[in-house]
Motif scaffolding. Structure first.
Motif, PDB file in Angstrom:
ATOM      1  N   GLY A  59     -64.756 -84.174 -19.774  1.00 34.42           N
ATOM      2  CA  GLY A  59     -63.955 -83.625 -18.673  1.00 34.42           C
ATOM      3  C   GLY A  59     -64.692 -83.666 -17.344  1.00 34.42           C
ATOM      4  N   PRO A  60     -63.988 -83.306 -16.270  1.00 32.08           N
ATOM      5  CA  PRO A  60     -64.571 -83.351 -14.915  1.00 32.08           C
ATOM      6  C   PRO A  60     -65.816 -82.472 -14.805  1.00 32.08           C
ATOM      7  N   ILE A  61     -66.882 -83.055 -14.299  1.00 32.23           N
ATOM      8  CA  ILE A  61     -68.170 -82.355 -14.196  1.00 32.23           C
ATOM      9  C   ILE A  61     -68.183 -81.484 -12.943  1.00 32.23           C
ATOM     10  N   ILE A  62     -68.556 -80.226 -13.109  1.00 27.07           N
ATOM     11  CA  ILE A  62     -68.644 -79.297 -11.976  1.00 27.07           C
ATOM     12  C   ILE A  62     -70.076 -79.219 -11.453  1.00 27.07           C
ATOM     13  N   GLU A  63     -71.030 -79.112 -12.376  1.00 23.15           N
ATOM     14  CA  GLU A  63     -72.425 -78.923 -11.954  1.00 23.15           C
ATOM     15  C   GLU A  63     -73.366 -79.446 -13.034  1.00 23.15           C
ATOM     16  N   GLN A  64     -74.496 -79.981 -12.592  1.00 20.01           N
ATOM     17  CA  GLN A  64     -75.536 -80.444 -13.512  1.00 20.01           C
ATOM     18  C   GLN A  64     -76.889 -80.082 -12.928  1.00 20.01           C
ATOM     19  N   LEU A  73     -74.315 -73.118 -15.794  1.00 19.16           N
ATOM     20  CA  LEU A  73     -73.001 -72.539 -16.097  1.00 19.16           C
ATOM     21  C   LEU A  73     -72.625 -71.493 -15.046  1.00 19.16           C
ATOM     22  N   SER A  74     -73.564 -70.631 -14.702  1.00 19.34           N
ATOM     23  CA  SER A  74     -73.238 -69.580 -13.739  1.00 19.34           C
ATOM     24  C   SER A  74     -72.929 -70.146 -12.356  1.00 19.34           C
TER      25      SER A  74
END
Lengths: 285, 285, 285, 285
Positions: free
Chosen positions: D231-236, D262-263
């Motif tokens: 799925g679409p990546i928000i943060e890495q 995650l936070s």
């Protein structure tokens, strides 16, 4: 897991030390499971951390220190410390009003990540009592004023002594520790400073970073010495910011850094992987 | 690629500026291909960078500045700069003895990465003449002594003026630039300092970092102001080190940082994405 | 600087190896200036790198290998390699059309950063001949087609053999190396892959990264094995990107990563600090 | 703090949209306090996030959506979402056995860092009930077997609906979510995967990273879609490791990454700064 002995030492470098020490352990049937050594060629100092299983070790546990002192430490002018893996160090946490570092450490403690005991939390403010209670750890309040500071610190030190505390973690404790306590816990008080030291020493480092227009902020965990924010650095880390970040955003990003950096430093200390020498640290891998 | 106009501006923030400026461009048939804006809510300043294709723009290229001044700048108290993508800025490089930053920039220049012209390299030492020659760029030697400094700088400034130099890059140039030159190129002299400023200002920062026992070193690119190492920061980056790293190793790791950080800053400057305000920079994305 | 011997070894772990080897060097009057060791407790393998000054070493330089083989290697089932600091390894660079890694390595070479010789550059395209010429290094053109590939590689290998090349660096060489050459240079062909392996194996990794919408891109330097992009990793690094970055911007940011990561890996190889074991590397500090 | 409206939109790019939308807000006396926009020139899509104070806004709060739909959305083919800062989103947390992400989020929640409500925690194992209790949040146990999975998920969905849950956070929830739930919460289920996706998709990524011998590990937070870990990546984010790190050490270092990544993603989601488009995200600053 078998009990291990952990030996940290340093002495003037000369040929043969490494061979002799490893030989000493091997011929006495110690199974070496970890060895890291380093020579500071500027100061000409040899540093070493060695860990071995003591199940079949010929020398009884309570005599190792004595034997090692006699056989090697005197000969080479070594300073050394010996620890056993079945003895948990006792750690006190000092806090004021900010909860992020405290929560982070207690979460790890509760999850069993750290081989440590935390018998008590000390604070100069009542704000975080609820956190201590959530985790079932005794919370002691010592409000500090200019007038009562020395007295309150003495009471704190008695409490620490009573609980056989080995080291102290200042988890954003907003009070300068006075010399009497620092000297009682040399290289055993770990602080987190919310800047990339030596930049922005002292109060309000995020405001100072904002004013200076830096593009990266940091956090630094170090042992407390009598000179403010100048003790041996254990761990640092940074995060990138932009001109869009307000002071509040720096504080928010900084909190994540602070808790991770402090917890990494505390873990290294618990695992006996930090050796402070002069005003620097050797961090064993 | 179509020619574009790039407009950078700042002014006291008030409602409607963004709408008016974008509207101005749109109704005059400018095709906006880039917009980035930012409001500093502490200082209450509005910053903006906007870029549009001028092929079908109603206002002739040479009158845009005048129209914008009349229609908006006066009304809003704006300061603005207008650039066109078909005009290459002219950049001079100052070096002394270390080649890494110079090589890095000339490699990019030769590969066509930067929309810039580099008509000349100036140095106070002959050491890097061979580098300039490898890339076919005129090299001018201006040895500096305490006595001849002001005079030599004047000669340099004449040379710069003769070549219509727009901005200067100090690629580990080991001389403090004097006020006369700084004032002639306000926010147009880019320096690379080999530390994570404001830590370790001044000479020998790697030695200072080693002494302090930091766990991370950095490099900082900034505009030169009359206060040493205190100008607006354009870019910073860091790399992790350990107690095992000698000063020489810090120098070596630092060089890689320095050249990348400097080249990033220079690229941002060439692309007109840096807006210095007071002692800070807005870096447009 | 005194000449040193560098010994890299690995063998099944058992008590006493470290003590014996350091003892061997010390009693023969070798001054140990570097020691790093590591035990893989999963595979039960002992790895070691030790370096000592041979000026006063009792065993003649040309007999060390033989003595060590007889005394220790056979006893412990060791594989070892012995190098001397006064012997420069010979390195060939393979390129195609992109200049950034080539420029970066030649700049270091010219500045004397690396203890290596680069007798030649090989390419399948003429584009970078001008770079080789700027640095005065012979450039050999071997255009590759499907039909002539095996033949051209054989000619290349003859040329490499003639110049006693020890290892090869693929500096964005856009050709798959065939088995014959890989087997001739086991763990001695260093590649740079423009992704954070094992993500985005194969061609056009920046396009794939863009498509996937990752927030960080990377570069990976590894030894070439017969399985594409799957050899032992020497070094990796990453840089943060955003949704605003186009593929062209990824390529641009990636280039800076690639050259730094490749040069770090090459330096480690030159300094004899890489020990490949199975499909992984031990990187000595 | 004044109540604000937050508008996120995207539509095919064409001249004038930005000017019109900002103009619409300004002429209706909305005070714009945030604007970020971006044009994807590959897909030709315009993305925008704008936030304004609605105290003096002419259009009543409950009619803004309707007016905007009529005046702009239809005209430009926009998709948009409108939020108000005084409405807290409701978030459910799903966990299994690992506590680090849960502790991290509840610490932030308790400290008031997030403008969110967490009415409940759901788990397929009883292990973390004690954590929920420490923070006084209702804990619901839904043990999952192959046989009861669809049924249990339905019961979970009823519970979520009853509490008006807006989005779900999988805090190391060790169950694949089935299509029925994913489709009920499109781009509203946030997962943390313990690798640098797309490397090491699926189970046991730290073991896979160890096997591959990578020098850096990562963590990825993304919206859950029906394709696993795609799925679409928000943060890495990533952290450096060495050959000395065991799988256990990777797990330990990875935990710190996971909770921070995650936070960060959850915070961005709460602040309405994530816009998912196709399989990627636009993250507003």
């Amino acid at each position: 897991m078998n009990t291990t002995a952990k030996l940290l030492l340093h002495c003037p470098d000369q040929p043969g030390i490494l061979a002799e020490v490893t030989n000493f352990i091997t011929i006495n049937r110690g199974n070496i499971i970890y060895l890291d050594q380093y020579v500071d060629h500027v100061e000409n100092i040899f540093f070493m951390r060695i860990e071995w299983e003591i199940k079949d070790f010929f020398i009884p546990k309570d005599k190792i220190e004595d034997y090692f002192e006699t056989l090697y430490a005197q000969k080479y002018g070594m300073k050394f410390r010996l620890y056993f893996s079945d003895v948990k160090p006792k750690m006190a946490i000092f806090v004021s009003k900010l909860s992020h570092c405290l929560f982070d450490m207690l979460a790890r403690y509760t999850a069993g990540e750290w081989n440590v005991e935390i018998p008590l939390i000390i604070s100069n403010h009542p704000d975080l009592q609820h956190v201590a209670e959530r985790f079932g750890i005794p919370f002691y309040l010592f409000p500090i004023t200019k007038e009562n500071k020395m007295e309150q610190e003495k009471a704190e030190m008695e409490l620490l002594a009573k609980h056989n505390i080995n080291f102290i973690v200042l988890a954003r404790y907003m009070q300068v520790i006075s010399e009497q306590m620092i000297e009682a816990y040399p290289n055993r008080i770990i602080n987190i400073h919310h800047s990339f030291l030596p930049a922005f020493i002292g109060a309000k480092p995020y405001h100072a970073a904002f004013e200076r227009g830096v593009k990266i902020i940091g956090a630094t965990s170090h042992y407390v010495t009598t000179e403010l924010d100048a003790g041996p650095i254990i761990e640092q880390d940074v995060v990138r910011i932009t001109h869009k970040d307000t002071v509040q955003e720096l504080v928010s990003k900084g909190k994540d850094l602070e808790k991770i950096v402090l917890s990494r430093a505390v873990r290294k200390h618990i695992e006996r992987k930090v050796l402070a020498y002069k005003n620097k640290t050797v961090i064993f891998s």
